[in-house]
Write an enzyme that holds these catalytic residues in place. Structure first.
Site, mmCIF file in Angstrom:
data_model
loop_
_atom_site.group_PDB
_atom_site.id
_atom_site.type_symbol
_atom_site.label_atom_id
_atom_site.label_comp_id
_atom_site.label_asym_id
_atom_site.label_seq_id
_atom_site.Cartn_x
_atom_site.Cartn_y
_atom_site.Cartn_z
ATOM 1 N N ASP A 195 -1.006 -1.605 -4.033
ATOM 2 C CA ASP A 195 -2.367 -1.742 -3.513
ATOM 3 C C ASP A 195 -2.958 -0.330 -3.303
ATOM 4 O OD1 ASP A 195 -4.574 -3.063 -2.446
ATOM 5 O OD2 ASP A 195 -3.736 -3.208 -0.422
ATOM 6 N N SER A 238 0.855 -1.189 0.000
ATOM 7 C CA SER A 238 0.000 0.000 0.000
ATOM 8 C C SER A 238 0.892 1.241 0.000
ATOM 9 C CB SER A 238 -0.882 -0.008 1.253
ATOM 10 O OG SER A 238 -0.049 0.122 2.402
ATOM 11 N N GLU A 247 -11.339 -0.117 -9.319
ATOM 12 C CA GLU A 247 -12.375 -0.441 -8.323
ATOM 13 C C GLU A 247 -13.663 0.309 -8.636
ATOM 14 O OE1 GLU A 247 -11.366 -0.637 -4.164
ATOM 15 O OE2 GLU A 247 -13.270 0.272 -3.568
#
Ligand code: 13P
Length: 349
Positions: A83, A50, A142
């Site tokens: 991520d 991340s 997403e």
């Protein structure tokens, strides 16, 4: 083996009908745990970082640690994935570092907290797809918004506020050309996902199945997919921890997802719990210890055990040697000449 494209890894998983765990890392021991589990189970793997992890470990440390993994385990295909990239710039910096895959999470604005509009999401994701595909790098997008907050990223909430609309998922996949699509089905990041074993009222597997029916060839991604098993919670609490009772995503639901197009499964919390439990146990039972190796070694072993178990449950075990890596330059050519499709197959309603 050189680092491989996540697209190749997921295309192979689709052929084989299995899922691939994407495990978050912040440090050397976590990378070692994942690689030991991959070797033990002969699994291809996605290692992901991340923004918070990149900042914590420093980009070049983390990048070179993952490169070391690819040198030490030449028989294991590894995709290195960003991520929850929050912006074009974050994804660009990962690609320029050498990541073979990025997630552009345009479901949130650049602050990583505020839900964005569909149009904003499409625009920033498409920009990343164009930049990444020119360089042979995979893109996950997403649609819908996950619950919870992880490493400062997330809208919070239960995960039911912005469940993905299947029609929007189709439109998003068509407009952006993403290689993998993360959807919101009621899961959230972190340990506190559900207050009881989840049923269809809070974990929307029916939405996932509806999306897969419309987009049968699109690689779906399940975020927030730690199972938060009671035995891992118990170890933490037995040795001084204070976790409240909680439930994660049952493995059998993930397996149902895998039978319905899920190819990438994100797991972080289970590994955090396993490591923390092991560290607590050493420090609680042997308070005289002060050498970090005395607790980091059991922590690494505890994480290896969880990762190996997930690799077996997701079905990726045994598949490391199924295919030879395609170079990132060849992958870039594939995107350019259309061999690697970016237009999804869309089935009628
Ligand atoms: P968990 O918190 O359920 O492990 O989810 C991790 C994740 O989705 C990372 O993007």
């Amino acid at each position: 083996m050189p680092l491989v494209s996540m697209r190749q890894l997921l295309d192979e998983a689709a052929k084989g009908g299995y899922g691939v765990g994407a495990f978050n890392v912040n440090d050397m021991e976590q990378i070692q745990a994942i690689m030991a589990a991959a070797k033990e189970t002969n699994s291809p793997v996605i290692i992901q970082a991340s923004r918070g992890a990149r900042a914590f470990a420093q980009d070049r440390f983390l990048f070179h640690l993952i490169l070391a993994a690819s040198e030490l385990y030449p028989e294991i295909p590894i995709a290195m994935h960003q991520d929850h990239g929050n912006s074009f710039e974050t994804c660009k910096s990962a690609i320029e570092l050498g990541y073979t895959s990025v997630m552009m999470d345009g479901s949130l604005k650049e602050d990583g907290k505020t839900p964005s509009s569909f149009e904003e999401n499409v625009a920033v994701t498409k920009r990343v797809v164009d930049f990444a595909h020119d360089r042979g790098v995979t893109v996950e997008g997403e649609i819908g918004v996950l619950g919870g907050v992880e490493d400062g990223h997330g809208a919070g909430g239960s995960g039911l506020e912005h469940v993905t609309d299947p029609d929007q998922a189709v439109e998003f996949a068509e407009l952006t050309g993403v290689d993998a699509l993360a959807i919101a089905i009621g899961t959230s990041h972190g340990a506190y996902k559900f207050t009881k074993k989840p049923d269809g009222s809070v974990l929307k597997m029916d939405v996932l199945i509806a999306i897969h029916k419309r987009l049968p060839n699109t690689h779906l991604v399940m975020h927030g997919s730690s199972s938060v098993p009671k035995d891992l919670q118990d170890v933490v609490n037995e040795y001084g921890g204070k976790l409240k009772e909680t439930w994660g995503v049952p493995v059998e639901e993930i397996q149902l997802g895998i039978r319905n197009g899920v190819r990438k499964i994100n797991v972080d919390t289970d590994n955090r719990l396993a490591m923390t439990g092991a560290i607590r146990k050493v420090l609680w039972t042997q308070p005289e210890k002060f050498d970090p190796r005395d607790y980091m070694k059991p922590a690494r072993e505890a994480m290896q055990k969880v990762v190996a178990q997930r690799m077996t449950q997701f079905g990726q075990a045994g598949h490391a040697g199924d295919y030879a890596p395609i170079s990132i330059a060849e992958i870039a050519k594939g995107y350019a000449d259309g061999t690697l499709a970016t237009r999804p197959l869309v089935a009628a309603k």
